[in-house]
Design an enzyme around this catalytic site. Sequence first.
Site, PDB file in Angstrom:
ATOM      1  N   HIS A   1       0.818  -1.230   0.000  1.00  0.00           N
ATOM      2  CA  HIS A   1       0.000   0.000   0.000  1.00  0.00           C
ATOM      3  C   HIS A   1       0.847   1.273   0.000  1.00  0.00           C
ATOM      4  CE1 HIS A   1      -3.670  -2.183   0.459  1.00  0.00           C
ATOM      5  NE2 HIS A   1      -3.435  -2.599   1.686  1.00  0.00           N
TER       6      HIS A   1
ATOM      7  N   HIS B   1      -6.488  -6.863  -0.172  1.00  0.00           N
ATOM      8  CA  HIS B   1      -6.571  -5.429  -0.491  1.00  0.00           C
ATOM      9  C   HIS B   1      -5.867  -5.122  -1.814  1.00  0.00           C
ATOM     10  CE1 HIS B   1      -6.649  -5.744   4.014  1.00  0.00           C
ATOM     11  NE2 HIS B   1      -7.720  -5.000   3.825  1.00  0.00           N
TER      12      HIS B   1
ATOM     13  N   ASP C   1      -4.554 -12.429   3.922  1.00  0.00           N
ATOM     14  CA  ASP C   1      -5.831 -11.909   4.437  1.00  0.00           C
ATOM     15  C   ASP C   1      -6.985 -12.172   3.477  1.00  0.00           C
ATOM     16  OD1 ASP C   1      -4.726 -10.138   2.633  1.00  0.00           O
ATOM     17  OD2 ASP C   1      -4.730  -8.418   3.990  1.00  0.00           O
TER      18      ASP C   1
END
Length: 370
Positions: A142, A181, A267
């Site tokens: 990120h 994500h 995740d």
Amino acid sequence: MTVRRTGFTWDERFMWWDTRHAGGFLPSGGWIEPDEHVENPRTKRRLKNLLDAAGVTGDLVPLPVREARREELERFHTPEYLDRVKALSDGDGGDAGELTPFAAGGYEIAALAAGSVVEAAVAVHERRVDNAYALTRPPGHHAERDRGRGFCMFGNVAVAAAALRAEHGLARIAVVDWDVHHGNGTQQAFYDDPSVLTISLHQDRYYPHESGSVDERGESEGEGYNINIPLPPGTGVGGYLRAMEQVVLPALRTFQAEFVIVASGLDSGALDPLGRQMLHSDGFREMTRLVREVAEEIAGGRLLVVHEGGYSTAYVPFSGLAVIEELSGIRTSVSDPYLDFLSAMGGMDLQDHQRALIEKIVAHGFRGPV
Ligand code: ZN
């Protein structure tokens, strides 16, 4: 089964990256009672402990760890950003940007993660190992050019890919990101760059909310060299494997990647407290097998898996072990005690709405160099 030389990156100092008190992923304070931050050392430490208990750590090749040099970080990050987080780190710590709390000395730990991922990439490139797994912390995908985001200070994978290109002459590097994500930082790093193909499979509009759509395909010379696969919440093994087979593997082959890096967030697993996807250890194992086989076909087997997110203390160890078993060809005596339970969950197979979305992405997707 063929046993491969799999490199392994680990250092106790990664576990000392301090995300401070929080409630889940928000800093404590106001109405949020101080508790442990979700990005804490336990999931990664428990994965390392399971590797030790299973007796596999000694069969992996330990890789060197070192801090990334300033010029390596500057291939992605701005000097202003590096100065800012270094100053915070030399003081009491702070937030590197958005949702990236860190304590004093955090700069050096994040630089250790980034530099160690570079070292792992070079070890694979130079064939000192067949492939490698970097169990580093903090995560990186990120982090943006000029700010930390989502628990990530430096773009570990982006910095490693840039190093392979700049110092080792690689012309085509592919990144496959299966963290739940969006891999926004890696996308940003190479958005106008046709030498790095970035592919992200992620939960649709989760984090960051504003990025990760199918329409983000790269720009200028890099147009067509970024592929987003925003899977609907609830996607299980069937949906992920369909996306791998229909989109990811053909793109890797068409691109003729010379080196493949997987940004492996765990995740996207079914027991993750943040994610809403449904992978299990055999799903991660199968995705690793698919990428490994394509890497062997087109890249001389050059494959580096870098640990990103993953917040289930119970389950991350089993998913991570499955990835490492598949990389190395070593099958330990550990069987995933959760696998039968998770495999029987509804929605694990490919669903019609997932099939339709993947068909749309295929129509939209990578067409190779023009
Ligand atoms: Zn994640």
